[in-house]
Enzyme design. Structure first.
Site, PDB file in Angstrom:
ATOM      1  N   ARG A 270       8.554   3.598  11.528  1.00 45.06           N
ATOM      2  CA  ARG A 270       9.649   3.176  10.651  1.00 45.06           C
ATOM      3  C   ARG A 270      10.962   2.963  11.402  1.00 45.06           C
ATOM      4  O   ARG A 270      11.530   3.873  11.995  1.00 45.06           O
ATOM      5  CB  ARG A 270       9.814   4.166   9.499  1.00 45.06           C
ATOM      6  CG  ARG A 270      10.275   5.545   9.864  1.00 45.06           C
ATOM      7  CD  ARG A 270      10.142   6.522   8.714  1.00 45.06           C
ATOM      8  NE  ARG A 270       8.749   6.754   8.352  1.00 45.06           N
ATOM      9  CZ  ARG A 270       8.299   7.864   7.767  1.00 45.06           C
ATOM     10  NH1 ARG A 270       9.122   8.829   7.465  1.00 45.06           N
ATOM     11  NH2 ARG A 270       7.022   8.012   7.484  1.00 45.06           N
TER      12      ARG A 270
ATOM     13  N   ASP B 114       0.802  -1.234   0.000  1.00 45.30           N
ATOM     14  CA  ASP B 114       0.000   0.000   0.000  1.00 45.30           C
ATOM     15  C   ASP B 114       0.831   1.278   0.000  1.00 45.30           C
ATOM     16  O   ASP B 114       0.312   2.356  -0.281  1.00 45.30           O
ATOM     17  CB  ASP B 114      -0.946   0.012   1.202  1.00 45.30           C
ATOM     18  CG  ASP B 114      -0.210   0.004   2.547  1.00 45.30           C
ATOM     19  OD1 ASP B 114       1.036  -0.036   2.556  1.00 45.30           O
ATOM     20  OD2 ASP B 114      -0.889   0.025   3.595  1.00 45.30           O
ATOM     21  N   HIS B 115       2.132   1.189   0.300  1.00 47.17           N
ATOM     22  CA  HIS B 115       2.934   2.397   0.518  1.00 47.17           C
ATOM     23  C   HIS B 115       3.695   2.894  -0.713  1.00 47.17           C
ATOM     24  O   HIS B 115       4.190   4.018  -0.704  1.00 47.17           O
ATOM     25  CB  HIS B 115       3.949   2.151   1.635  1.00 47.17           C
ATOM     26  CG  HIS B 115       3.457   2.509   3.000  1.00 47.17           C
ATOM     27  ND1 HIS B 115       2.319   1.965   3.545  1.00 47.17           N
ATOM     28  CD2 HIS B 115       3.952   3.368   3.943  1.00 47.17           C
ATOM     29  CE1 HIS B 115       2.139   2.467   4.759  1.00 47.17           C
ATOM     30  NE2 HIS B 115       3.109   3.317   5.022  1.00 47.17           N
TER      31      HIS B 115
ATOM     32  N   ASP C 255       3.483  -0.699  11.379  1.00 47.90           N
ATOM     33  CA  ASP C 255       3.007   0.626  10.999  1.00 47.90           C
ATOM     34  C   ASP C 255       2.381   1.241  12.236  1.00 47.90           C
ATOM     35  O   ASP C 255       1.672   0.561  12.985  1.00 47.90           O
ATOM     36  CB  ASP C 255       1.980   0.541   9.863  1.00 47.90           C
ATOM     37  CG  ASP C 255       1.627   1.904   9.300  1.00 47.90           C
ATOM     38  OD1 ASP C 255       2.181   2.267   8.247  1.00 47.90           O
ATOM     39  OD2 ASP C 255       0.811   2.615   9.912  1.00 47.90           O
TER      40      ASP C 255
ATOM     41  N   SER D 236       5.700   7.937  12.717  1.00 45.20           N
ATOM     42  CA  SER D 236       5.689   6.610  12.111  1.00 45.20           C
ATOM     43  C   SER D 236       6.506   5.606  12.903  1.00 45.20           C
ATOM     44  O   SER D 236       7.414   5.957  13.659  1.00 45.20           O
ATOM     45  CB  SER D 236       6.242   6.710  10.682  1.00 45.20           C
ATOM     46  OG  SER D 236       6.530   5.453  10.155  1.00 45.20           O
TER      47      SER D 236
ATOM     48  N   ARG E  95      -1.910  12.684  10.016  1.00 44.93           N
ATOM     49  CA  ARG E  95      -0.704  13.450  10.337  1.00 44.93           C
ATOM     50  C   ARG E  95      -0.578  14.656   9.424  1.00 44.93           C
ATOM     51  O   ARG E  95      -0.976  14.610   8.261  1.00 44.93           O
ATOM     52  CB  ARG E  95       0.553  12.580  10.192  1.00 44.93           C
ATOM     53  CG  ARG E  95       0.636  11.543  11.265  1.00 44.93           C
ATOM     54  CD  ARG E  95       2.043  10.994  11.461  1.00 44.93           C
ATOM     55  NE  ARG E  95       1.990  10.043  12.560  1.00 44.93           N
ATOM     56  CZ  ARG E  95       2.320   8.761  12.492  1.00 44.93           C
ATOM     57  NH1 ARG E  95       2.776   8.268  11.366  1.00 44.93           N
ATOM     58  NH2 ARG E  95       2.203   7.979  13.540  1.00 44.93           N
TER      59      ARG E  95
END
Length: 783
Positions: A673, A129-130, A194, A671, A476
């Site tokens: 990440r 999806d990213h 995520d 995030s 965000r």
């Protein structure tokens, strides 16, 4: 074969039509096996184990439990011996499943491959999806993404097939919507790579965002560690009505608690107002709980969740949840560490921003505030969708607003984009006419993906540095997040308010009070939108986009080219040498907010998420250097020249010099990440010293063998100058709870000592000593 409860129900139904009626004991239904998902028919929900563990903990603690505690403690690895103290002890947990989005899955799967294990130990999925950039529209953008990301998609698909991980192809939809539709259920403990994984709390689940290394632990069958969360209760009274929406609940909460007010805590919603919120509305609220730093958020199981489960083909799970409902709601008399009460009947539509998601304004006031602050009031683009607000109900309410404008001959004055949350949502809103209405009002329907919400937006209407305003239904709005333009003032609100503002074209429009002028010159007011929470007909699943792991994985291969610019096999980080960290240079002393977007930017950098060396070229390029007030400009202590942060870090690494970053409050918010932790480790960093950390980032740093440390006295931040050297001492006696000391050496020869706190437990200290959590896992396997 249908689960036993369904057979029982059918048997009773048939027998009720005859002359005799048989009684089937409810206990038999409790023993029925119900699959966690129809994609995994042999993986079953284990409410019996949840119940057993909850009973053990109930007896030990001898007090009522919150719902959060029931689900978390219900997944303890050892409920008999586990120390349990909210906010203090570390829990060893056994999550039920793992979910990964494609940008973070690359590094997670590379780490799993490096572990040498043959397959995952729990049900796991990858969601593409990213990596789909919003540019021209759904069909063209998806086709382009499949072309330019073919190498990465092939890696993820083959890795999934080889190691037993389900693979959702590009175009399937956003990970969190897919989880809500297929995998979340009341009482499940799910971890996802995520930060918006808490979206699943809308189905009464504990869903927690983590870094890839945490996911690897769970996929490897290792107990997962989590600091025992505090619990913040949000009591909802009254009911939503008019223009007020579920999004306004979390926008209000963000304004109350701020971006770090939920750190280390689970947000638990309860009270009579809960029943006025749809299941997908609850998911919206839980999703954006990430913006207040919460570990996760959730709602108690109720009829709204049951209705959603049934509509998404999971009536059997709903029936089983009914049987165990006592364990899926909080105990009467349970106590919260903090309690906030919100009367939904008094809640007004909100809009938060710019530049931070906790700057809350009532929609009625934002225009006046914007003029006072000098923010642009003309809206360039309105964007609806994202993982936060892309449900059937969200699209229906936005379409209800758009339909009124069209009836008066109006279209959007601003550009307008629409992002469906999943292929199922896309197909269903196409069938039911919502997509057509949104197109007619001026909308461009984008691919079922994250798109502009994460910076995947090839924006053409403004130049970088041009001051402008956008309004979104995203979660965000950090500086430059959506379009890489630091002058874009982004505001977040509900999809229906975005639609109304895009039609009006200005922040000064309040749909509750103000009028629009129709094409005939007559004024009219928009009525509050109303839409079904679920479709009348069944959901249209659309195209089949799921790849099952093959039963026979013996012939599966995963290839990573040594010359690839997108993927890179990992080399283990160096072990700690047993010595104190002497004379560390300060790579950068960060001024103000420093999110994971500042540390490791997304957008165009997403293509390098599987290549650690390449993506390290974005290290801290968004952080503001306190020495000169600039981004991506730091002094090289050896040459005295200013240059980009990554280049300076590489120069130090080449010369064998270790370095440290000094940060401000809530460092690493945003995030999940883990690249924001991998990159400094890869380029020679050894410690990050701040006033405070966001939860996920602090854990990610520990996982990669770095030292996340905090000032015992936050004022000590002011004692450090970018030209100083720092020595962290006491590592030979590094134990949980004992602070470390840091000697600051100034250029004039003077020095001073400060105290640094840490939150390491014994396992995490072993990660540091081994060089990383992955290194430690391999050591344990060898022994």
């Amino acid at each position: 074969m249908a689960p036993y409860c369904v057979l029982v129900a059918r048997l009773q139904q048939v027998l009720s039509k005859g002359v005799r009626r048989y009684h089937v004991a409810p206990v038999l239904c409790q023993r029925a096996k119900v699959a966690m998902s129809h994609f995994e028919p042999n993986e079953y929900i284990n409410y019996e184990m949840l119940e057993k563990n909850i009973n053990i903990v109930h007896k030990r603690l001898d007090r009522p439990l919150t719902l959060s505690e029931k689900i978390v403690y219900g997944h303890l690895d050892d409920p008999v011996k586990q120390d349990i103290e909210r906010g203090k002890t570390y829990l060893r947990l056994r999550p039920d499943r793992v979910a990964m989005q494609d940008a973070t899955a690359q590094m997670a799967m590379l780490q799993f491959i490096s572990s040498g294990l043959p397959r995952v130990a729990v049900p796991s999925t990858i969601h593409c999806d990213h990596l789909i950039e919003a540019q021209l529209g759904a069909e063209k953008d998806l086709r382009r993404a499949k072309d330019i990301n073919q190498e990465v998609y092939n890696f993820l698909a083959t890795a999934g097939a080889k190691y037993g991980v389900g693979f959702w192809k590009p175009g399937s939809g956003i990970i969190h919507q897919i989880i809500l539709e297929n995998y979340a259920y009341p009482g499940v403990l799910l971890i996802g790579t995520d930060s918006h994984t808490p979206n699943g709390g809308g189905l009464g689940a504990i869903c927690i965002g983590v870094g890839g290394a945490d996911a690897v632990d769970v996929m490897a069958g290792i107990p997962w560690e989590l600091k025992c969360p505090k619990v913040i209760g949000i009591k909802l009274t009254g009911e939503l009505s008019g223009w007020s929406s579920p999004k306004d609940v979390i926008l209000k909460v963000a304004g109350i608690l701020t971006v770090k007010g939920g750190t280390g805590a689970i947000i638990e919603y309860h009270g009579p107002g809960v029943d006025s919120i749809s299941c997908t509305g609850m998911a919206t609220i839980c999703n954006m709980g990430a913006e207040i730093g919460a570990t996760t958020s959730l709602f108690p199981y109720n009829h709204r969740m049951k209705k959603y489960l049934s509509k998404t083909g999971r009536a059997e799970i709903a029936a089983l949840a009914d049987e165990f409902q006592a364990h899926l709601v909080p105990d009467a008399g349970c106590e919260y560490d903090q309690l906030v009460e919100i009367n939904l009947s008094e809640l007004k539509p909100h809009i938060n921003g710019p530049f931070t998601p906790d700057l809350a304004h009532p929609v009625a006031d934002v225009g006046t505030v914007a003029e006072k602050e000098g923010w642009p009031v003309d809206i360039r683009v309105g964007l609806i969708g994202s993982c936060t607000n892309s449900s059937y109900e969200d699209m229906g309410r936005a379409a209800a607003v758009a339909k009124q404008a069209l009836a008066h001959g109006l279209k959007c004055k601003s550009q307008f984009t629409v992002t469906p949350g999943s292929e199922q949502i896309r197909a269903t809103i196409e069938r039911d006419g919502y997509a057509g209405i949104l197109r007619d009002v001026g909308g461009v329907v984008l691919a079922n993906a994250c798109g502009p919400c994460i910076g995947q937006w090839d924006r053409k209407d403004t130049k970088k540095g041009e001051k402008n305003t956008i309004v979104t239904s995203y979660n965000r709005n950090f500086t430059g997040r959506n379009d890489a333009n630091p002058e874009t003032h982004a505001f977040v609100t509900s999809p229906e308010i975005v639609t109304a503002l895009a039609i009006a074209g200005t922040l000064k429009f309040n749909p509750e009070m103000d009028s629009l002028t129709g094409a005939n010159g007559k004024k009219f007011k928009l009525e509050a939108p109303d839409a079904d929470e679920l479709p009348t007909l069944e959901f249209d699943p659309g195209q089949d986009t799921y790849q099952h792991p093959p039963k026979d994985r013996s012939g599966q291969h995963v290839d990573v080219s040594p010359t690839s610019q997108r993927l890179q096999l990992l080399e283990p980080f160096d072990k700690w040498d047993g010595k104190d960290l002497e004379d560390l240079l300060i790579l950068i002393k960060v001024k103000g907010k420093c999110t994971t977007d500042h540390i490791s930017a997304a957008g165009p950098w997403l293509k390098f998420r599987g290549h650690l060396d390449n993506i390290s070229n974005n290290l801290l390029i968004g952080a503001i250097n306190i020495e000169n007030g600039k981004a991506n400009s730091v002094r090289n202590a050896l040459t005295q020249e200013f240059g980009p942060v990554p280049d300076t870090a590489r120069y130090y690494k080449k010369n064998g010099i270790k370095w440290v970053v000094v940060g401000d409050e809530n460092y690493g918010e945003g995030s999940s990440r883990e690249h924001a932790a991998l990159e400094p480790r890869h380029l020679g960093g050894r410690a990050i010293i701040t006033k405070s950390f966001a939860r996920i980032h602090e854990t990610n740093l520990k996982k990669q063998g770095l030292l996340p440390l905090t000032f015992a006295d936050p004022a000590d931040y002011n004692k450090i100058h970018p030209v100083d050297k720092m020595s962290i001492v006491g590592l030979a006696d590094f134990v949980p709870g004992k602070p470390l000391k840091c000697i600051i050496k100034h250029p004039n020869g003077s020095q001073e000592t400060i105290v640094l706190n840490h939150t390491f437990n014994e396992t995490q200290i072993e990660w540091f000593q081994a060089g990383s959590a992955l290194n430690r896992m391999k050591e344990m396997q060898q022994h």
